[in-house]
Design an enzyme around this catalytic site. Structure first.
Site, PDB file in Angstrom:
ATOM      1  N   SER A   8      -3.788  -1.659  -6.360  1.00  0.00           N
ATOM      2  CA  SER A   8      -4.383  -1.029  -5.190  1.00  0.00           C
ATOM      3  C   SER A   8      -3.992  -1.684  -3.880  1.00  0.00           C
ATOM      4  O   SER A   8      -2.825  -1.751  -3.546  1.00  0.00           O
ATOM      5  CB  SER A   8      -5.895  -0.997  -5.352  1.00  0.00           C
ATOM      6  OG  SER A   8      -6.467  -0.191  -4.363  1.00  0.00           O
ATOM      7  N   HIS A   9      -4.984  -2.215  -3.155  1.00  0.00           N
ATOM      8  CA  HIS A   9      -4.749  -2.755  -1.817  1.00  0.00           C
ATOM      9  C   HIS A   9      -4.214  -4.186  -1.860  1.00  0.00           C
ATOM     10  O   HIS A   9      -3.958  -4.771  -0.816  1.00  0.00           O
ATOM     11  CB  HIS A   9      -6.047  -2.725  -1.025  1.00  0.00           C
ATOM     12  CG  HIS A   9      -7.150  -3.439  -1.748  1.00  0.00           C
ATOM     13  ND1 HIS A   9      -7.756  -2.896  -2.864  1.00  0.00           N
ATOM     14  CD2 HIS A   9      -7.693  -4.639  -1.562  1.00  0.00           C
ATOM     15  CE1 HIS A   9      -8.660  -3.763  -3.308  1.00  0.00           C
ATOM     16  NE2 HIS A   9      -8.641  -4.829  -2.541  1.00  0.00           N
ATOM     17  N   ASP A  30      -2.207   2.418  -3.550  1.00  0.00           N
ATOM     18  CA  ASP A  30      -2.197   3.510  -4.527  1.00  0.00           C
ATOM     19  C   ASP A  30      -2.783   4.809  -3.986  1.00  0.00           C
ATOM     20  O   ASP A  30      -3.013   5.751  -4.740  1.00  0.00           O
ATOM     21  CB  ASP A  30      -2.916   3.090  -5.808  1.00  0.00           C
ATOM     22  CG  ASP A  30      -4.378   2.746  -5.571  1.00  0.00           C
ATOM     23  OD1 ASP A  30      -4.706   2.300  -4.462  1.00  0.00           O
ATOM     24  OD2 ASP A  30      -5.190   2.926  -6.499  1.00  0.00           O
ATOM     25  N   LYS A  85     -11.545   8.079  -5.664  1.00  0.00           N
ATOM     26  CA  LYS A  85     -11.562   8.230  -4.227  1.00  0.00           C
ATOM     27  C   LYS A  85     -10.181   8.697  -3.792  1.00  0.00           C
ATOM     28  O   LYS A  85      -9.222   8.550  -4.533  1.00  0.00           O
ATOM     29  CB  LYS A  85     -11.981   6.934  -3.541  1.00  0.00           C
ATOM     30  CG  LYS A  85     -11.176   5.690  -3.894  1.00  0.00           C
ATOM     31  CD  LYS A  85     -11.837   4.475  -3.270  1.00  0.00           C
ATOM     32  CE  LYS A  85     -11.039   3.199  -3.505  1.00  0.00           C
ATOM     33  NZ  LYS A  85     -11.379   2.528  -4.771  1.00  0.00           N
ATOM     34  N   ASP A 136      -5.752   5.697  -2.689  1.00  0.00           N
ATOM     35  CA  ASP A 136      -7.134   6.160  -2.823  1.00  0.00           C
ATOM     36  C   ASP A 136      -8.020   5.731  -1.653  1.00  0.00           C
ATOM     37  O   ASP A 136      -9.135   6.221  -1.512  1.00  0.00           O
ATOM     38  CB  ASP A 136      -7.750   5.754  -4.180  1.00  0.00           C
ATOM     39  CG  ASP A 136      -7.691   4.263  -4.453  1.00  0.00           C
ATOM     40  OD1 ASP A 136      -7.161   3.515  -3.606  1.00  0.00           O
ATOM     41  OD2 ASP A 136      -8.182   3.849  -5.528  1.00  0.00           O
ATOM     42  N   ARG A 137      -7.541   4.824  -0.803  1.00  0.00           N
ATOM     43  CA  ARG A 137      -8.351   4.406   0.346  1.00  0.00           C
ATOM     44  C   ARG A 137      -7.899   5.089   1.622  1.00  0.00           C
ATOM     45  O   ARG A 137      -6.758   5.550   1.717  1.00  0.00           O
ATOM     46  CB  ARG A 137      -8.242   2.888   0.559  1.00  0.00           C
ATOM     47  CG  ARG A 137      -8.797   2.085  -0.578  1.00  0.00           C
ATOM     48  CD  ARG A 137      -8.803   0.616  -0.219  1.00  0.00           C
ATOM     49  NE  ARG A 137      -9.440  -0.129  -1.288  1.00  0.00           N
ATOM     50  CZ  ARG A 137     -10.046  -1.296  -1.141  1.00  0.00           C
ATOM     51  NH1 ARG A 137     -10.068  -1.867   0.046  1.00  0.00           N
ATOM     52  NH2 ARG A 137     -10.603  -1.903  -2.163  1.00  0.00           N
ATOM     53  N   ASP A 156      -3.947   3.042   1.336  1.00  0.00           N
ATOM     54  CA  ASP A 156      -3.635   1.765   0.672  1.00  0.00           C
ATOM     55  C   ASP A 156      -2.505   1.916  -0.346  1.00  0.00           C
ATOM     56  O   ASP A 156      -1.868   2.963  -0.432  1.00  0.00           O
ATOM     57  CB  ASP A 156      -4.895   1.180   0.023  1.00  0.00           C
ATOM     58  CG  ASP A 156      -5.326   1.950  -1.219  1.00  0.00           C
ATOM     59  OD1 ASP A 156      -5.047   3.162  -1.269  1.00  0.00           O
ATOM     60  OD2 ASP A 156      -5.929   1.345  -2.123  1.00  0.00           O
TER      61      ASP A 156
END
Ligand code: VG1
Ligand code: CO
Length: 545
Positions: free
Chosen positions: A115-116, A281, A378, A283-284, A279
């Site tokens: 992710s982030h 991936d 998300k 999702d943010r 981010d």
């Protein structure tokens, strides 16, 4: 060419316990002999095997994504999977993967991402397992995977050539079908079905200017297709658009600290009307207007109050949910709308049951996460499009919409202070100490504020009755202010303390105050109550969002 399944003898590797969102480790750890293979086999072993199943597979393109996808495909084939839908080049954003699982009625999916967290040979790598509803595996499943990883004695893999993932089309690996798909197409179609693309296109054609920072991560191709190709934003609207294995050395976490160039642009001269970032991936999301930053908790509240303006949500919301540390701004909107508002532990996996049961169709977290029941993750670009749809419908600026929202509902000043790279033992001792004192806190006064309640958050899932304990210490004040503390479950070295701070001020007064100034007494109370400096030797956070 000969293809045969080998049963490779292996032994349990300690520490393969998924955290808030999958298993995350330093890339060299994941690249160790048997490490990835053990964990993937443990996923199959813990979920009734892969025999006859259909999976979705892809990742955010970070370093080792390409190799890991090939290993996982060979393991899926060796374990008897029937079909795999894989993104071209091994790429899929987390939301797109969630959608593909649902669209293809797959049994689950494996998403390669931390992710982030930064990517690269010396940074982070991760594996997430999603279930058939498209959402992150719930705790019962991640616990079972962890147990399987402690008992593993062998894994199955096919010895063969790499699969060509460079172009869409059907491939075959032993008995298993592989469908290489355009990672963007189905996702973009889903977005067109939810939002008023004509209205957004007209707004952009009318001179509305926007900027999207993909942070050299996976959303670049998605944002280019949707914002530039379909909505007509000028070429170059999407910056850092090419996904790179090391994210160009960036920290792909869309917040004011790590997306500073975007902040500078939106707060500078001749700023665009709207800015957003996503981010690693996808999702943010971070949402900005000209000269204004929308905190994720406020974004959730504004979306709750305005979602009916988007065609996909015209019927109104069934209910909303937020993670416990997320500000209570959305609670006020839910109360006014007369809909349910649920409070869950940190992590998207806790929203799945509520969405599947039809109790909520909007969810959010303070950590730049917003989404709905269109998928079970998300969704960064979804939030961007929701905002653009609201802006197109209301024909007001981001700043005006926020000001009107605060006037109507009051304002929940909110901030998160992160203390990173802590010694795990010291951080745990600090929280244990505070936990022991919680019961005696109510009634006490600190910084002129009276403590109304204090507890260690436990969640009972209203759908399946499962109980999840120790999800953060929370201290509530009589005036509505709140302190929450918990340790991060996504880091890969040491511990990170997350200190969440909130203070409510009714509208319409004092709307323009500085957030950190408004929160100063709450911050001092938190430091005094937890004795942060005494325990951690630190008094200032590393990251403030
Ligand atoms: C963080 C956030 C949490 C989020 C999680 C995964 O977890 O606080 O809200 O769900 O990251 O997001 P933690 O345990 O470090 O606080 V992502 O974009 O990494 O899938
Ligand atoms: Co993410």
């Amino acid at each position: 060419m000969s293809e045969h399944v080998t049963n490779v003898e292996t032994q349990p590797i300690p520490g393969q316990k998924p955290g808030t969102s999958g298993l995350r480790k330093k890339t060299p750890v994941f690249m160790q002999h048997h490490y990835l293979e053990n964990f993937i086999q443990s996923i199959f072993d813990a979920t009734g095997g892969a025999q006859g199943k259909t999976y979705v597979l892809g990742g955010d393109g970070r370093y080792f994504n390409d190799r890991a996808v090939q290993v996982i495909l060979r393991m899926m084939a060796a374990n008897g999977a029937r079909r795999v839908i894989v993104g071209q080049g091994g790429l899929l954003s987390t939301p797109a993967a969630s959608h593909l699982i649902r669209l293809n009625r797959a049994d689950g999916g494996i998403i390669l991402s931390a992710s982030h967290n930064p990517g690269g040979p010396d940074e982070d790598f991760g594996v997430k397992f999603n279930i058939a509803n498209g959402g992150p595996a719930p705790e019962s499943v991640t616990e079972a995977i962890w147990r399987a990883s402690q008992q593993i004695t062998r894994y199955r893999i096919l010895e063969t050539h790499d699969v060509d993932l460079s172009s869409p089309g059907r491939r075959q690996l032993a008995q298993m079908e592989i469908d290489v798909v355009d990672p963007v197409a189905d996702y973009a179609a889903l977005m067109e079905s939810l939002f008023d693309f004509n209205a957004i296109r007209a707004m952009i054609a009318g001179g509305f200017r926007l900027r999207f920072d993909a942070m050299c991560a996976v959303t670049g191709p998605y944002a280019v297709e949707i914002l530039e190709n379909r909505l007509g934003a000028p070429r170059g609207t999407v910056v850092n658009r090419l996904p790179l294995p090391d994210f160009g050395g960036l920290h792909p976490d869309p917040n004011p600290v790590w997306a500073k160039p975007l902040m500078d642009e939106l707060f500078g001269a001749n700023a665009p009307d709207f800015g957003a970032a996503s981010d690693g991936d996808g999702d943010r999301n971070m949402i900005l207007g000209r000269g204004i930053y929308v905190s994720p908790s406020d974004s959730l509240a504004v979306i709750a109050a305005n979602a009916h303006l988007a065609p996909g949500y015209a019927k109104g919301l069934a209910g909303v949910a937020r993670s416990m540390p997320t500000s209570q701004a959305v609670d006020r909107v839910a109360a006014k709308l007369g809909i349910d508002c649920y409070e869950t532990p940190t992590g998207w996996k806790f929203f799945g049951n509520l969405m599947d049961a039809g109790r909520v169709n909007l969810c959010g977290e303070e950590s730049f996460g917003t989404g709905s029941d269109h998928i079970r993750e998300k969704d960064g670009l979804w939030a961007v499009l929701m905002w653009l749809n609201i802006l197109a419908a209301r024909r007001e600026s981001v700043a005006d919409i926020l000001a009107a929202h605060w006037r109507e509902f009051g304002r929940n000043y909110y901030s998160r202070h992160d203390f990173e790279g802590l010694e795990t033992q010291a951080a745990e001792t600090m929280l244990a100490d505070l936990r022991d004192r919680l019961a005696r806190l109510p009634g006490q006064e600190i910084e002129g504020m009276r403590i109304a309640a204090a507890d260690d958050f436990a969640y009972r899932d209203p759908v399946d009755g499962s109980v999840t304990e120790h999800q953060g210490l929370r201290i509530r004040f009589a005036d509505g202010a709140r302190i929450v503390m918990r340790l991060s479950g996504t880091g890969t070295s040491g511990a990170t303390l997350r200190l969440y701070l909130e203070r409510f001020v009714p509208g319409p007064d004092r709307l323009a105050e500085d957030t950190q100034e408004m929160l100063a007494p709450v911050v001092r109370a938190a430091h005094a109550l937890a004795q942060i400096e005494a325990h951690l030797g630190r008094s200032t956070p590393d990251v403030v969002t």
